[in-house]
Design an enzyme around this catalytic site. Structure first.
Site, mmCIF file in Angstrom:
data_model
loop_
_atom_site.group_PDB
_atom_site.id
_atom_site.type_symbol
_atom_site.label_atom_id
_atom_site.label_comp_id
_atom_site.label_asym_id
_atom_site.label_seq_id
_atom_site.Cartn_x
_atom_site.Cartn_y
_atom_site.Cartn_z
ATOM 1 N N SER A 22 1.271 -12.069 -1.877
ATOM 2 C CA SER A 22 0.096 -11.279 -1.815
ATOM 3 C C SER A 22 -1.025 -12.007 -1.336
ATOM 4 O O SER A 22 -1.397 -13.150 -1.549
ATOM 5 C CB SER A 22 -0.210 -10.816 -3.246
ATOM 6 O OG SER A 22 -1.401 -10.360 -3.304
ATOM 7 N N ARG A 23 -1.927 -11.313 -0.475
ATOM 8 C CA ARG A 23 -3.326 -11.777 0.018
ATOM 9 C C ARG A 23 -4.176 -11.590 -0.942
ATOM 10 O O ARG A 23 -5.365 -12.011 -0.807
ATOM 11 C CB ARG A 23 -3.395 -11.374 1.322
ATOM 12 C CG ARG A 23 -3.213 -12.147 2.522
ATOM 13 C CD ARG A 23 -1.707 -11.723 2.912
ATOM 14 N NE ARG A 23 -1.210 -12.825 4.132
ATOM 15 C CZ ARG A 23 0.121 -12.668 4.576
ATOM 16 N NH1 ARG A 23 0.838 -11.789 3.999
ATOM 17 N NH2 ARG A 23 0.591 -13.217 5.508
ATOM 18 N N LYS A 73 3.741 0.436 -9.009
ATOM 19 C CA LYS A 73 2.604 1.113 -9.133
ATOM 20 C C LYS A 73 2.721 2.433 -9.762
ATOM 21 O O LYS A 73 1.931 3.103 -10.099
ATOM 22 C CB LYS A 73 2.138 1.631 -7.488
ATOM 23 C CG LYS A 73 1.317 0.028 -6.725
ATOM 24 C CD LYS A 73 0.917 0.689 -5.415
ATOM 25 C CE LYS A 73 0.265 -0.541 -4.660
ATOM 26 N NZ LYS A 73 -0.339 0.271 -3.243
ATOM 27 N N ASP A 110 -6.542 2.561 -3.407
ATOM 28 C CA ASP A 110 -5.935 2.742 -2.159
ATOM 29 C C ASP A 110 -6.483 3.898 -1.296
ATOM 30 O O ASP A 110 -6.508 3.604 -0.033
ATOM 31 C CB ASP A 110 -4.574 2.735 -2.142
ATOM 32 C CG ASP A 110 -3.799 1.377 -2.621
ATOM 33 O OD1 ASP A 110 -4.147 0.355 -2.169
ATOM 34 O OD2 ASP A 110 -2.436 1.572 -2.807
ATOM 35 N N ALA A 137 6.492 9.392 4.265
ATOM 36 C CA ALA A 137 6.310 10.132 2.920
ATOM 37 C C ALA A 137 6.802 9.114 1.957
ATOM 38 O O ALA A 137 6.994 9.734 0.751
ATOM 39 C CB ALA A 137 7.220 11.447 2.925
ATOM 40 N N ILE A 225 -1.075 1.511 8.805
ATOM 41 C CA ILE A 225 -1.573 0.671 7.478
ATOM 42 C C ILE A 225 -0.910 -0.460 7.202
ATOM 43 O O ILE A 225 -0.977 -1.449 6.590
ATOM 44 C CB ILE A 225 -1.295 1.649 6.012
ATOM 45 C CG1 ILE A 225 0.078 1.919 5.987
ATOM 46 C CG2 ILE A 225 -2.142 2.808 6.480
ATOM 47 C CD1 ILE A 225 0.266 2.486 4.511
ATOM 48 N N GLY A 248 -3.832 -2.194 9.425
ATOM 49 C CA GLY A 248 -3.989 -2.079 7.821
ATOM 50 C C GLY A 248 -4.787 -3.142 7.170
ATOM 51 O O GLY A 248 -4.866 -2.902 5.841
#
Ligand code: NAP
Length: 283
Positions: A22-23, A73, A110, A137, A225, A248
């Site tokens: 993760s950044r 999430k 987001d 989707a 993205i 993104g």
């Protein structure tokens, strides 16, 4: 703001599995230093089976909140005490805030991140100036659709490799969203003002998105993205034919801003310094 040591020590982090790449720590740590705040943002590797216990431990451990990433999430929505309407509509939360009384609140930033990234890249861009094609989707597509609809989009053409989820989404999000079968994806770029790729196709170690740009108007804005790589084959092809493009990274950076504000009380900016630091990790 006073001396740093007078401030409460605030902990935040990103919970995911895996989460090592993760950044987000780089981004939030940069802002903690930039604004001379007292706190830290850490990696929180948590397996799905441990998610509930990990979330419940946050107040005890002194966390003001955390980000949630893959695969948490959606599951986190059902585990927090309250979910704001935006996260409810998206069906996913990427930000958790520990309230003063210890209760856990779920947010989705987001949507803001995606829309702000388009506005940053193209200040004259608007969601309501023409048709939009959204490819994909999955979870990210839902945030993109909510943002476009809130931005006033009147015609969204949603296409996806498999039918099920995309058909459901077109139904759920109402008459502005129409489902386009995958075999018709090339032609459904005809006359659009905006194209958004929300699939993982074009990511490092994935194939390029299988989409011909022959029908795409020259004035259309093309957004992907994905941010690894910064220029996906789709964006490279769009740029080569003269279309404006957005990668993104802006979505990633802009989703972090309101989350940071909720935890640390400062809405951070996007400095050239932060951009060059993050570019260095993506080169
Ligand atoms: P997801 O829920 O797993 O959805 C993946 C999507 O990609 C689905 O629509 C899937 O189609 C499609 N797909 C997968 N393989 C494909 C193939 N071979 N051909 C065509 N379509 C294919 O993933 P997500 O969470 O939405 O994330 C999607 C991408 O967005 C990832 O690359 C992620 O890194 C990026 N993302 C970026 C940000 C940011 O801040 N910039 C935020 C979130 C996500 P099916 O439905 O047919 O499987």
């Amino acid at each position: 703001m006073g001396m740093k040591s007078d401030q409460p020590y605030r902990l935040a982090g990103v919970m995911g599995w895996p989460v090592a790449h993760s950044r987000s720590p780089l981004i939030h740590q940069h802002w903690i230093s930039q604004y001379d705040l007292h706190g830290a943002y850490v990696l929180l590797p948590v397996q799905p089976s441990e998610l509930e216990r990990a979330l419940r431990a946050l107040p005890t451990l002194g966390f003001v909140g955390c980000n949630l990433t893959i695969p948490h999430k959606v599951a986190a929505l059902g585990l927090v005490d309250q979910v704001e309407p935006m996260a409810q509509r998206v069906g996913a939360m990427n930000t958790l805030v520990v309230e003063a009384n210890g209760s856990l609140m779920g947010y989705n930033t987001d949507v803001f991140g995606f829309m702000q990234s388009l506005r940053d890249a193209q200040p004259d861009w608007r969601a309501d100036t023409g048709a939009v094609t959204v490819v994909g989707a999955g979870g990210a597509a839902r945030a993109v659709l909510v943002g476009l609809l809130d931005g006033g989009a009147r015609e969204i053409r949603l296409t996806n490799r498999s039918d099920g989820k995309a058909l459901d989404m077109a139904q759920e999000f109402g008459p502005q969203v129409s489902y386009i079968p995958w075999k018709d994806r090339h032609a459904c770029l005809d006359n659009i003002a905006t194209l958004v790729n929300t699939t993982n196709q074009g990511m490092q170690s994935e194939a390029a998105l299988d989409l011909s740009l022959d029908y795409l108007p020259a004035q259309a804005l093309v957004a992907d993205i994905i941010y690894v790589p910064l220029e996906t084959p789709l964006l490279a092809a769009a740029r080569a034919r003269g279309n404006r493009t957005v990668n993104g990274l802006g979505m990633l950076l802009n989703q972090a801003r309101p989350a940071f504000q909720a935890w640390f009380g400062v809405l951070p900016g996007l400095s050239a310094d932060l951009l060059s630091k993050i570019h260095a990790t993506l080169a």
